[in-house]
Design a protein around this motif. Structure first.
Motif, PDB file in Angstrom:
ATOM      1  N   ASN A 200      -5.666   8.417   4.502  1.00 48.04           N
ATOM      2  CA  ASN A 200      -5.366   7.003   4.285  1.00 48.04           C
ATOM      3  C   ASN A 200      -4.292   6.524   5.257  1.00 48.04           C
ATOM      4  O   ASN A 200      -3.157   6.990   5.221  1.00 48.04           O
TER       5      ASN A 200
ATOM      6  N   VAL B  26      -6.803   2.595  -1.462  1.00 50.91           N
ATOM      7  CA  VAL B  26      -7.361   2.596  -0.115  1.00 50.91           C
ATOM      8  C   VAL B  26      -7.906   1.212   0.227  1.00 50.91           C
ATOM      9  O   VAL B  26      -8.412   0.501  -0.632  1.00 50.91           O
TER      10      VAL B  26
ATOM     11  N   ASN C  82     -10.755   3.471   4.392  1.00 45.38           N
ATOM     12  CA  ASN C  82      -9.907   4.657   4.339  1.00 45.38           C
ATOM     13  C   ASN C  82     -10.403   5.563   3.213  1.00 45.38           C
ATOM     14  O   ASN C  82     -11.198   5.131   2.364  1.00 45.38           O
ATOM     15  N   ARG C  83      -9.925   6.797   3.194  1.00 44.23           N
ATOM     16  CA  ARG C  83     -10.206   7.731   2.108  1.00 44.23           C
ATOM     17  C   ARG C  83      -8.889   8.099   1.441  1.00 44.23           C
ATOM     18  O   ARG C  83      -7.845   8.065   2.086  1.00 44.23           O
ATOM     19  N   PRO C  84      -8.929   8.473   0.175  1.00 50.87           N
ATOM     20  CA  PRO C  84      -7.682   8.840  -0.501  1.00 50.87           C
ATOM     21  C   PRO C  84      -6.896   9.921   0.241  1.00 50.87           C
ATOM     22  O   PRO C  84      -5.678   9.866   0.317  1.00 50.87           O
TER      23      PRO C  84
ATOM     24  N   SER D 110       0.823  -1.204   0.000  1.00 50.51           N
ATOM     25  CA  SER D 110       0.000   0.000   0.000  1.00 50.51           C
ATOM     26  C   SER D 110       0.860   1.258   0.000  1.00 50.51           C
ATOM     27  O   SER D 110       0.617   2.197  -0.767  1.00 50.51           O
TER      28      SER D 110
ATOM     29  N   GLY E 123      -9.376   1.769   7.952  1.00 51.85           N
ATOM     30  CA  GLY E 123     -10.098   3.021   7.877  1.00 51.85           C
ATOM     31  C   GLY E 123     -11.040   3.252   9.038  1.00 51.85           C
ATOM     32  O   GLY E 123     -10.889   2.678  10.122  1.00 51.85           O
TER      33      GLY E 123
ATOM     34  N   PRO F 265      -2.645   3.132   5.887  1.00 48.99           N
ATOM     35  CA  PRO F 265      -2.600   1.777   5.336  1.00 48.99           C
ATOM     36  C   PRO F 265      -2.582   0.655   6.370  1.00 48.99           C
ATOM     37  O   PRO F 265      -3.020  -0.457   6.083  1.00 48.99           O
TER      38      PRO F 265
END
Length: 616
Positions: free
Chosen positions: A406, A386, A401-403, A375, A412, A408
């Motif tokens: 994020n 994500v 997660n969001r861009p 990731s 998220g 890894p």
């Protein structure tokens, strides 16, 4: 939900997005979408080697034809109909037409065993079945006494030879569908009615039928859009089977809700070519696809000079630091980094991103854990990858997660409307409108899975820090060594398969003094190694070569260098034959069938613990 101290910006829905306040059932999504954007491109698929485009109006017309003919099949609301079909516009049309008549759709995996498919047809009481080609039905027909309620089989492709009599009516879509039809009345009005029965992958036993309502799925799709936005000009490339709950919600209903277009890939072995042709903006996948891309990348790097490798790692590291700085502080890390990053991006990252079509704005991974190393590499090179978490019983997305936010190491934060808490032994519990109605014909299992307060028991162990969820293991998939130390096998396996030479790995060691592993070599990488050492690549006896054994020992040592001593692999058994759906060692969603693998290779595992232990 445990404490959440992270500040996040709310995602506003696109004005063109359809909300659950506007539609009550899944078939109404299509009606509403056609009212919003009738001429916009809805789907794209390859037909006779030519990519054909379908507008939303055309899809509405096709669904009307399917609905009209299905209405004459003497099926009652609540009856089950199944489809054994690859991803296609026809899959979409059958699904929406059947649901508009109040029928419950049972999706089947095209790659699954006939025995497993027969069990699902029997357990669900399927009345009508749609298959892609007649060979799929013939493979099942010998077991038709197991599913006596099935009375009609529909076949998409016309056969080239006469069809044998199987004792059940077989019709071909070209002859069965009317040439045209007006849109029919949608009979699906109850948002909480059963829409579909999706069977779990069954890693340790027979699959269970997860009952999902229209609202379960609609609320989940809407929550995902609120969490990670999709737009009308987005183009999805769909290649995960639509029988997978993840692909169906995120790659089918969600794009319809957002007004995005979906292109259907031809086949996995043509995926790279299709990505280059379609040039998607959103890619939804399981980790295995990204792992294969990463392994190929590492293999290619290994064949380059030291300067190229240094530039690659520099670009990756600088890109990751830039992402972290923007995420935490809202600005780039420094002047020199700001000057160097575009240069390295041009020299290195652009070539990597070109493999994804060059305009990918979001890559999503779900269905299994994603390697942190992988990731960070992809994000550092500019691919917004994500990771999320979910399960079929939750329709299926729980966290993501969001861009721009994020982490890894985590899966998220919970999507809007979903509650989380930790139960006994840190089991992750989920509550929300997406939680299933229950298991089909299994009230006792339902009562075990969903408690009196409505919490779904996932079976996954987790921790929650600052709102982020970290999956740390499975209640039933922890390897307990004789020393008392406990290991999450997936973590070790993920680290091993990132090496290009290892394609599949399964860790063993329950009740034993140390960990061992069964390792399947990557065919292409193994042929290169065998050629280098003048070994016969097709002969399994070559796996005992001392040079290869030392090489694998080094790989295990390097891959697991950051792991605690007890979590390192001491012995291993090498194999050439991959674990597949056909040999019944992985599920249709590519999860390892651990008990089956242990049983199949019981003798090899026994040898891994015979004699003296290898030194630590």
């Amino acid at each position: 939900m445990q404490g959440n101290n992270v500040q996040r910006v709310a995602v506003h829905l696109s004005p063109d997005s359809i909300t659950t306040g506007e539609v009550a059932t899944l078939p109404e999504l299509l009606r509403c979408r056609c009212q919003r954007s009738p001429e916009r491109e809805a789907y794209r698929q390859c037909e006779a080697e030519v990519w054909r485009s379908y507008s939303w109006r055309e899809v509405e017309g096709l669904v009307a034809r399917w609905q009209l003919t299905l209405a004459g099949e003497n099926l009652a609301s609540g009856d089950r109909v199944a489809l054994l079909l690859k991803n296609s516009v026809e899959w979409v049309c059958f699904d929406l037409a059947a649901q508009s008549l109040g029928l419950a759709v049972v999706p089947l995996y095209t790659a699954d065993h006939a025995d497993n498919t027969s069990y699902i047809l029997a357990d669900s009481g399927t009345r009508l079945l749609l298959v892609g080609h007649i060979g799929q039905w013939i493979a099942l027909a010998g077991q038709r006494t197991r599913f006596p309620l099935l009375s009609h089989v529909l076949c998409l492709e016309m056969p080239l030879t006469p069809v044998p009599d199987t004792g059940i009516q077989v019709s071909f879509i070209k002859q069965w569908l009317p040439s045209e039809a007006r849109p029919q009345v949608n009979l699906a009005k109850d948002t909480h009615a059963l829409a579909t029965i999706v069977y779990t992958s069954g890693t340790t036993g027979r699959p269970k039928g997860v009952m999902l309502s229209h609202f379960n799925i609609l609320s989940n799709a809407q929550a995902v859009i609120r969490h990670v936005q999709a737009y009308p000009d987005d183009l999805f490339l769909s290649f995960l089977p639509l029988s997978h709950a993840f692909e169906r919600t995120v790659g089918f209903y969600l794009p319809m809700m957002a007004g995005s277009c979906v292109a259907y890939a031809r086949a996995i072995n043509k995926l790279a070519e299709d990505i280059a042709t379609v040039r998607p903006t959103i890619l939804v996948s399981v980790p295995r696809i990204y792992e294969r891309m990463y392994a190929r990348l590492q293999n290619q790097l290994g064949e380059t000079c030291a300067m190229v490798r240094a530039l690659f790692h520099w670009a990756q590291e600088l890109g990751w630091r830039h992402f972290q700085a923007i995420r935490h502080h809202g600005k780039a890390p420094g002047r020199w980094a700001g000057l160097l990053r575009p240069v390295l991006h041009y020299l290195v990252a652009d070539k990597f991103l070109a493999h994804f079509g060059g305009r990918l704005r979001l890559a999503v991974s779900g269905g299994a854990p994603l390697s942190v190393t992988l990731s960070r590499c992809f994000v550092g090179l500019g691919l917004p990858l994500v990771q999320g978490y979910g399960l079929t019983e939750a329709a299926p997305v729980v966290t993501s997660n969001r861009p721009e936010d994020n982490l890894p190491e985590s899966v998220g934060v919970p999507i809007p409307g979903v509650e989380l808490r930790l139960g006994e032994k840190n089991e992750l519990l989920v509550r929300g409108p997406n939680v299933m109605m229950g298991y089909w014909n299994r009230p006792e299992d339902t009562a075990t899975a969903i408690d009196a307060e409505g919490w779904l028991h996932t079976g996954d162990q987790a921790r929650i820090e600052n709102g982020y969820v970290f999956i740390v293991g499975r209640l039933k998939e922890i390897v307990a060594l004789s020393s008392g130390e406990k290991v999450t096998p997936e973590d070790v396996e993920m680290a091993l398969i990132l090496n290009p030479l290892i394609d599949q790995a399964m860790v063993v060691g329950e009740g034993k003094p140390y960990l061992a592993a069964l390792l399947v070599l990557n065919a292409e990488a193994w042929r290169a190694v065998a050629k280098k050492w003048s070994l016969p690549a097709e002969d399994s006896a070559a796996l005992a070569d001392v040079r290869l054994q030392h090489h694998i020992e080094n790989i295990c040592h390097q891959s697991l260098a950051s792991f605690p001593d007890y979590a390192k692999v001491r012995r291993f058994c090498l194999m050439l034959e991959p674990w597949t759906i056909d040999n019944d060692l992985v599920t249709p969603t590519l999860k390892l069938k651990r008990p089956a693998i242990e049983k199949r290779f019981a003798e090899q595992i026994l040898k891994l613990y015979s004699g003296h232990m290898l030194p630590a």
